[in-house]
Motif scaffolding. Sequence first.
Motif, PDB file in Angstrom:
ATOM      1  N   ALA A 124       0.951  -1.097  -0.195  1.00 10.37           N
ATOM      2  CA  ALA A 124      -0.023  -0.276   0.404  1.00 10.37           C
ATOM      3  C   ALA A 124       1.045   1.227  -0.147  1.00 10.37           C
ATOM      4  O   ALA A 124       0.592   2.110  -0.634  1.00 10.37           O
ATOM      5  N   ALA A 125       2.001   1.123   0.559  1.00  7.70           N
ATOM      6  CA  ALA A 125       2.658   2.642   1.240  1.00  7.70           C
ATOM      7  C   ALA A 125       3.560   2.712  -0.579  1.00  7.70           C
ATOM      8  O   ALA A 125       3.654   3.512  -0.733  1.00  7.70           O
ATOM      9  N   LEU A 126       4.055   1.450  -1.031  1.00 10.68           N
ATOM     10  CA  LEU A 126       4.582   1.634  -2.541  1.00 10.68           C
ATOM     11  C   LEU A 126       3.458   1.955  -2.801  1.00 10.68           C
ATOM     12  O   LEU A 126       4.159   3.203  -4.135  1.00 10.68           O
ATOM     13  N   ALA A 127       1.804   1.554  -3.155  1.00 14.01           N
ATOM     14  CA  ALA A 127       1.079   2.563  -4.170  1.00 14.01           C
ATOM     15  C   ALA A 127       1.390   3.684  -4.045  1.00 14.01           C
ATOM     16  O   ALA A 127       1.205   4.980  -5.522  1.00 14.01           O
ATOM     17  N   LEU A 128       1.494   4.979  -3.171  1.00 17.02           N
ATOM     18  CA  LEU A 128       0.537   6.189  -3.483  1.00 17.02           C
ATOM     19  C   LEU A 128       1.667   7.521  -2.868  1.00 17.02           C
ATOM     20  O   LEU A 128       2.492   6.925  -1.834  1.00 17.02           O
ATOM     21  N   SER A 129       2.110   7.856  -3.845  1.00 16.52           N
ATOM     22  CA  SER A 129       2.759   8.675  -3.029  1.00 16.52           C
ATOM     23  C   SER A 129       2.602   9.879  -2.357  1.00 16.52           C
ATOM     24  O   SER A 129       4.095  10.565  -2.149  1.00 16.52           O
ATOM     25  N   ASN A 130       1.058  10.487  -1.426  1.00 18.49           N
ATOM     26  CA  ASN A 130       1.543  10.511  -0.404  1.00 18.49           C
ATOM     27  C   ASN A 130       1.077   9.559   0.887  1.00 18.49           C
ATOM     28  O   ASN A 130       0.234  10.040   1.043  1.00 18.49           O
ATOM     29  N   GLY A 131       2.179   8.736   0.828  1.00 17.23           N
ATOM     30  CA  GLY A 131       1.350   7.564   1.372  1.00 17.23           C
ATOM     31  C   GLY A 131       3.067   7.301   2.063  1.00 17.23           C
ATOM     32  O   GLY A 131       3.697   7.119   1.871  1.00 17.23           O
ATOM     33  N   GLU A 132       3.077   6.402   3.581  1.00 12.96           N
ATOM     34  CA  GLU A 132       4.104   6.719   4.032  1.00 12.96           C
ATOM     35  C   GLU A 132       4.100   4.828   5.578  1.00 12.96           C
ATOM     36  O   GLU A 132       2.579   5.730   5.549  1.00 12.96           O
ATOM     37  N   LEU A 133       5.344   4.196   5.679  1.00 11.57           N
ATOM     38  CA  LEU A 133       4.977   4.129   6.118  1.00 11.57           C
ATOM     39  C   LEU A 133       5.981   3.402   7.816  1.00 11.57           C
ATOM     40  O   LEU A 133       7.354   3.954   6.504  1.00 11.57           O
ATOM     41  N   ARG A 134       5.708   3.573   8.812  1.00  7.44           N
ATOM     42  CA  ARG A 134       6.577   3.738   9.909  1.00  7.44           C
ATOM     43  C   ARG A 134       6.488   2.395  10.363  1.00  7.44           C
ATOM     44  O   ARG A 134       5.243   1.948  10.768  1.00  7.44           O
ATOM     45  N   VAL A 135       7.768   1.656  10.341  1.00 10.98           N
ATOM     46  CA  VAL A 135       7.247   0.530  11.782  1.00 10.98           C
ATOM     47  C   VAL A 135       8.035   0.803  13.248  1.00 10.98           C
ATOM     48  O   VAL A 135       8.681   1.412  13.317  1.00 10.98           O
TER      49      VAL A 135
END
Length: 201
Positions: free
Chosen positions: A49-60
């Motif tokens: 999901a994060a890879l697909a969205l230019s306005n997305g971010e994944l934090r672990v």
Amino acid sequence: MPRSCCPRCARPLSHCLCALVPRLSSRTRVLILQHPAEASHALNTARLAALALSNGELRVGETFPGLAAELAHGTYRRCLLFPGAQAMPLAELAQDGRPLQLIVPDGTWRKARRILHVNPSLAALPRVALPEGLQSRYRLRKAPMAGALSTLEAIVCALNILEGDARFDAMLRPFEALIEGQIAAMGEAVYRRNHAGGPER
């Protein structure tokens, strides 16, 4: 010897999904907070999901230092995509003109609740919920409750509600390929016995 993995999608190079991952813009900012136990999971839909969205971010992580201060500033209206008694139907926000930041915990229900418990600033956010009666395509995990979706499916559904029906459906392509690849790896008979609930054929 460990298999070489794609540095982008984290899948084995022989099963890289990058060619199927779209790159989509969204007015809504999506922040995914992933429990560390999910990061190395073979069925890591949050990363897709994060890879697909230019306005997305994944934090672990389990705790997110600095997040409370970040949430207290900025122009976004921030909401937590998580069910609850006080959760507002997401469709009600589609009429709001302000830019929205959707914060999505990723993990089992127990781990997602743990993230909220140890990050009080998250628990204090207004909650939004998806419509009832949704059905997951996630055929490799039994849903813990009716209407439960994978993280990627929930994000796709939320963005389609907020920004236009079916606009983000392309994000489901790598998800479907991921599921099909796992089924092929385990074999049809094993899949039917353990996941499909049908007789072996």
